[in-house]
Design an enzyme around this catalytic site. Structure first.
Site, PDB file in Angstrom:
ATOM      1  N   LYS A   1      14.464  -3.575  13.311  1.00 44.38           N
ATOM      2  CA  LYS A   1      15.403  -2.566  12.858  1.00 44.38           C
ATOM      3  C   LYS A   1      16.805  -3.183  12.815  1.00 44.38           C
ATOM      4  O   LYS A   1      17.100  -4.173  13.449  1.00 44.38           O
ATOM      5  CB  LYS A   1      15.396  -1.356  13.800  1.00 44.38           C
ATOM      6  CG  LYS A   1      13.998  -0.801  14.082  1.00 44.38           C
ATOM      7  CD  LYS A   1      13.293  -0.333  12.816  1.00 44.38           C
ATOM      8  CE  LYS A   1      11.903   0.201  13.113  1.00 44.38           C
ATOM      9  NZ  LYS A   1      11.210   0.696  11.925  1.00 44.38           N
TER      10      LYS A   1
ATOM     11  N   GLU B   1       9.290  -6.716  17.361  1.00 40.92           N
ATOM     12  CA  GLU B   1      10.192  -5.632  17.725  1.00 40.92           C
ATOM     13  C   GLU B   1      11.564  -6.191  18.117  1.00 40.92           C
ATOM     14  O   GLU B   1      11.695  -7.345  18.513  1.00 40.92           O
ATOM     15  CB  GLU B   1       9.632  -4.846  18.927  1.00 40.92           C
ATOM     16  CG  GLU B   1       8.253  -4.255  18.707  1.00 40.92           C
ATOM     17  CD  GLU B   1       8.269  -2.961  17.946  1.00 40.92           C
ATOM     18  OE1 GLU B   1       9.380  -2.496  17.575  1.00 40.92           O
ATOM     19  OE2 GLU B   1       7.188  -2.377  17.716  1.00 40.92           O
TER      20      GLU B   1
ATOM     21  N   HIS C   1      10.553  11.023  15.627  1.00 41.39           N
ATOM     22  CA  HIS C   1      10.355   9.572  15.573  1.00 41.39           C
ATOM     23  C   HIS C   1      11.302   8.833  16.519  1.00 41.39           C
ATOM     24  O   HIS C   1      11.562   7.656  16.338  1.00 41.39           O
ATOM     25  CB  HIS C   1      10.555   9.092  14.128  1.00 41.39           C
ATOM     26  CG  HIS C   1       9.987   7.744  13.839  1.00 41.39           C
ATOM     27  ND1 HIS C   1      10.774   6.661  13.510  1.00 41.39           N
ATOM     28  CD2 HIS C   1       8.714   7.304  13.822  1.00 41.39           C
ATOM     29  CE1 HIS C   1      10.012   5.604  13.301  1.00 41.39           C
ATOM     30  NE2 HIS C   1       8.748   5.963  13.474  1.00 41.39           N
TER      31      HIS C   1
ATOM     32  N   LYS D   1      12.943   6.823  19.639  1.00 40.07           N
ATOM     33  CA  LYS D   1      12.588   5.859  20.665  1.00 40.07           C
ATOM     34  C   LYS D   1      13.862   5.489  21.428  1.00 40.07           C
ATOM     35  O   LYS D   1      14.975   5.582  20.930  1.00 40.07           O
ATOM     36  CB  LYS D   1      12.002   4.564  20.052  1.00 40.07           C
ATOM     37  CG  LYS D   1      10.933   4.726  19.007  1.00 40.07           C
ATOM     38  CD  LYS D   1      11.462   4.758  17.613  1.00 40.07           C
ATOM     39  CE  LYS D   1      10.385   4.995  16.606  1.00 40.07           C
ATOM     40  NZ  LYS D   1       9.542   3.869  16.379  1.00 40.07           N
TER      41      LYS D   1
ATOM     42  N   ASP E   1      15.275  10.835  14.091  1.00 32.75           N
ATOM     43  CA  ASP E   1      15.398   9.516  14.692  1.00 32.75           C
ATOM     44  C   ASP E   1      16.761   9.395  15.365  1.00 32.75           C
ATOM     45  O   ASP E   1      17.472  10.399  15.535  1.00 32.75           O
ATOM     46  CB  ASP E   1      15.199   8.414  13.628  1.00 32.75           C
ATOM     47  CG  ASP E   1      14.502   7.190  14.188  1.00 32.75           C
ATOM     48  OD1 ASP E   1      15.073   6.516  15.066  1.00 32.75           O
ATOM     49  OD2 ASP E   1      13.383   6.897  13.746  1.00 32.75           O
TER      50      ASP E   1
ATOM     51  N   HIS F   1       8.560  -4.919  12.545  1.00 34.18           N
ATOM     52  CA  HIS F   1       9.118  -3.658  13.030  1.00 34.18           C
ATOM     53  C   HIS F   1      10.573  -3.855  13.457  1.00 34.18           C
ATOM     54  O   HIS F   1      11.080  -3.106  14.278  1.00 34.18           O
ATOM     55  CB  HIS F   1       8.267  -3.109  14.180  1.00 34.18           C
ATOM     56  CG  HIS F   1       8.195  -1.620  14.233  1.00 34.18           C
ATOM     57  ND1 HIS F   1       8.643  -0.889  15.310  1.00 34.18           N
ATOM     58  CD2 HIS F   1       7.725  -0.713  13.336  1.00 34.18           C
ATOM     59  CE1 HIS F   1       8.459   0.396  15.066  1.00 34.18           C
ATOM     60  NE2 HIS F   1       7.894   0.535  13.881  1.00 34.18           N
TER      61      HIS F   1
ATOM     62  N   ARG G   1       0.852  -1.190   0.000  1.00 38.13           N
ATOM     63  CA  ARG G   1       0.000   0.000   0.000  1.00 38.13           C
ATOM     64  C   ARG G   1       0.882   1.233   0.000  1.00 38.13           C
ATOM     65  O   ARG G   1       2.096   1.167   0.245  1.00 38.13           O
ATOM     66  CB  ARG G   1      -0.931   0.028   1.219  1.00 38.13           C
ATOM     67  CG  ARG G   1      -0.208   0.223   2.548  1.00 38.13           C
ATOM     68  CD  ARG G   1      -1.196   0.608   3.649  1.00 38.13           C
ATOM     69  NE  ARG G   1      -0.568   0.730   4.962  1.00 38.13           N
ATOM     70  CZ  ARG G   1       0.066   1.823   5.399  1.00 38.13           C
ATOM     71  NH1 ARG G   1       0.181   2.886   4.600  1.00 38.13           N
ATOM     72  NH2 ARG G   1       0.592   1.872   6.606  1.00 38.13           N
TER      73      ARG G   1
ATOM     74  N   VAL H   1       2.944  -5.829  12.569  1.00 33.10           N
ATOM     75  CA  VAL H   1       3.828  -5.663  11.424  1.00 33.10           C
ATOM     76  C   VAL H   1       5.259  -6.051  11.799  1.00 33.10           C
ATOM     77  O   VAL H   1       5.608  -6.190  12.976  1.00 33.10           O
ATOM     78  CB  VAL H   1       3.827  -4.201  10.895  1.00 33.10           C
ATOM     79  CG1 VAL H   1       2.453  -3.802  10.404  1.00 33.10           C
ATOM     80  CG2 VAL H   1       4.348  -3.242  11.965  1.00 33.10           C
TER      81      VAL H   1
ATOM     82  N   ILE I   1      -4.113  -0.395  19.268  1.00 33.14           N
ATOM     83  CA  ILE I   1      -3.543  -0.826  17.994  1.00 33.14           C
ATOM     84  C   ILE I   1      -2.769   0.272  17.270  1.00 33.14           C
ATOM     85  O   ILE I   1      -2.189   0.013  16.219  1.00 33.14           O
ATOM     86  CB  ILE I   1      -4.639  -1.391  17.054  1.00 33.14           C
ATOM     87  CG1 ILE I   1      -5.657  -0.325  16.667  1.00 33.14           C
ATOM     88  CG2 ILE I   1      -5.319  -2.592  17.679  1.00 33.14           C
ATOM     89  CD1 ILE I   1      -6.674  -0.785  15.634  1.00 33.14           C
ATOM     90  N   LEU I   2      -2.715   1.500  17.837  1.00 35.04           N
ATOM     91  CA  LEU I   2      -1.990   2.585  17.183  1.00 35.04           C
ATOM     92  C   LEU I   2      -1.115   3.318  18.192  1.00 35.04           C
ATOM     93  O   LEU I   2      -1.373   3.299  19.382  1.00 35.04           O
ATOM     94  CB  LEU I   2      -2.941   3.562  16.505  1.00 35.04           C
ATOM     95  CG  LEU I   2      -3.683   3.030  15.275  1.00 35.04           C
ATOM     96  CD1 LEU I   2      -4.738   4.005  14.840  1.00 35.04           C
ATOM     97  CD2 LEU I   2      -2.719   2.754  14.126  1.00 35.04           C
TER      98      LEU I   2
ATOM     99  N   LEU J   1      -5.184  11.205  15.528  1.00 42.48           N
ATOM    100  CA  LEU J   1      -4.268  10.481  16.417  1.00 42.48           C
ATOM    101  C   LEU J   1      -3.381  11.395  17.265  1.00 42.48           C
ATOM    102  O   LEU J   1      -3.250  11.179  18.471  1.00 42.48           O
ATOM    103  CB  LEU J   1      -3.394   9.521  15.607  1.00 42.48           C
ATOM    104  CG  LEU J   1      -4.029   8.186  15.233  1.00 42.48           C
ATOM    105  CD1 LEU J   1      -3.066   7.349  14.397  1.00 42.48           C
ATOM    106  CD2 LEU J   1      -4.400   7.423  16.502  1.00 42.48           C
TER     107      LEU J   1
END
Length: 452
Positions: free
Chosen positions: A140, A386, A358, A360, A169, A138, A94, A136, A451-452, A321
């Site tokens: 890295k 993850e 972004h 973390k 990031d 995720h 998508r 998904v 879920i988000l 969101l």
């Protein structure tokens, strides 16, 4: 209050983690997004044996094309180079949320492969669940020979600062043959042989319903996923790393994050782009504050959230969101306002023009550092696959890099001293107000938070 016995238990868990020795000279941190793309492409060009790429997606845009072109150029220069690319199965098929559904990224992967028939660079889609909303890939970490390049960034224009706009990031380069081998082995043994993992760079791709049973079996296997390597017997003061991976609420990565936070003696610093902490982490933060510890949380302003849509642009539901995250933060601060008042709790909001945030990760007591793509939200906690690299630095050999990185992160931040400084729902645009009230009325806000 956390008893000395319980604190020792958490520290013991960290002490017993399998570890690999790490040389401080082989750890490099980039502090600015503008430096990442050039360095990444240079590493690809210099590869001798292996390039394994794991990312949520590689976008069909200028930066994505530069990235794939670099992979094919490296393969052409060195045909023996082992290059494999893994992206999320659903996300690859998508476009961006809200974008018109034209040709997908997967279609582009095929067209690029077709234009290089003599060069084999397989692009595989990894389905972590039967629907993207339910999980998904995720993971890295780009593995280039003996170096692990770890960042939460995906590959597109904004992550790679292509056109004077960036998504901020973290960027770490760790040269460590054993670490690179462990992360490569996971891909070779857990992802590559799996029937649910399908090629994306082909003209004809299977449909998700055709492999749904394979995906479900695969997800069950991933719940027991782990990095396999021979732990090294290291002195207590040795700089060391531990790769961690996990899927589902009860996994080694989640457990280690909890133990890491609970082991804090002085201070925990947390970065997350989406303020929607799992309830267990909220409880741990509350307990740390009650015990006299300090907690600093660095979050993107709602306007620096990648889902934010300015009021003057056409309204989309996904644009609600960032406001939900701000509501979460406001409630969190209101509950713990007394700790902000005494400066135990520090909340920083990041904003730099119309760029996005972004980041973390976690820093504990100037001794532990967690570099991860985990957003520290319920989705990361239970739905997505993850990973992370935990760094133990007892002698503070990486102190300078840590402090410089944190200073860079704090540069564009504002300290919020009271929950009243954050916008309330009555301050939001009319369409956002209506959306949030409708979600509350049917209790969909709770589902969305999961879920988000």
């Amino acid at each position: 209050m956390l008893s000395k016995f319980k604190s020792a238990k958490h520290q013991q868990h960290l002490a017993q983690l399998p570890k690999l020795a790490q040389s401080a000279d082989d750890v490099e941190t980039l502090f600015h997004t503008r430096d990442f793309k050039g360095r990444l492409l240079a590493e690809i060009a210099g590869a001798k044996k292996t390039i394994y790429i794991s990312a949520l997606y590689i976008e069909h845009d200028d930066a994505g094309r530069d990235f794939l072109d670099a992979l094919y150029a490296a393969k052409k220069a060195n045909p023996e180079l082992d290059i494999k690319v893994f992206v999320d199965w659903h996300r690859a098929q998508r476009g961006r949320i809200g974008a018109e559904a034209n040709a997908t990224n997967a279609d582009w992967y095929h067209s690029v492969a077709a234009s290089h028939p003599d060069l084999l660079i397989p692009v595989s889609g990894v389905p972590v669940n039967t629907r993207e909303a339910l999980g998904v890939l995720h993971l890295k970490g780009f593995i280039i020979d003996d170096t692990v390049i770890y960042s939460g960034a995906s590959i597109n224009n904004v992550y790679l600062y292509q056109h004077d706009k960036y998504r901020y990031d973290r960027y770490h380069f760790l040269r460590n043959p054993e670490l690179a081998a462990a992360m490569k082995l996971f891909i070779d043994e857990t992802l590559l042989p799996e029937p649910a993992v399908q090629k994306l760079d082909t003209e004809t791709r299977v449909k998700t319903p055709e492999i749904k049973n394979l995906i479900r079996d695969f997800r069950l296997k991933l719940r027991h996923a782990a990095y396999h390597f021979t732990p090294q017997a290291l002195p207590d003061d040795q700089l060391a790393v531990t790769p961690l991976i996990g899927l589902g609420k009860k996994n080694m990565l989640n457990n280690t994050i909890e133990h890491l936070m609970c082991s804090a003696q002085e201070k925990v610093v947390i970065c997350t782009p989406y303020f929607n902490l799992p309830s267990t982490l909220v409880r741990i933060i509350s307990r740390l504050l009650r015990d006299g510890k300090k907690v600093e949380i660095i979050i993107g302003d709602k306007t620096a959230n990648d889902f934010y849509i300015p009021p003057e642009e056409p309204f989309k539901i996904i644009g609600g969101l960032p406001y939900l995250y701000e509501i979460n933060l406001r409630r969190f601060m209101q509950r713990l306002q007394r700790f902000s008042d005494n400066e135990q709790l520090t909340i920083r909001l990041w904003k730099d023009d119309d760029n996005t945030y972004h980041l973390k990760g976690m820093w504990v007591d100037n001794q532990w550092q967690l570099i991860t793509g985990n957003n520290l939200n319920p989705r990361a906690w239970g739905l997505d696959l993850e990973n992370a690299i935990l760094i133990r630095d007892p002698k503070q050999e990486l102190h300078g890099q840590r402090q410089e990185e944190l200073a860079a992160i704090r540069t564009n931040t504002t300290i919020i001293r009271s929950y009243t400084e954050l916008d309330n729902i009555r301050d939001y645009p009319v369409k956002i107000k209506k959306l949030l009230r409708r979600l509350r009325r049917v209790r969909l806000d709770r589902l969305i938070s999961r879920i988000l």
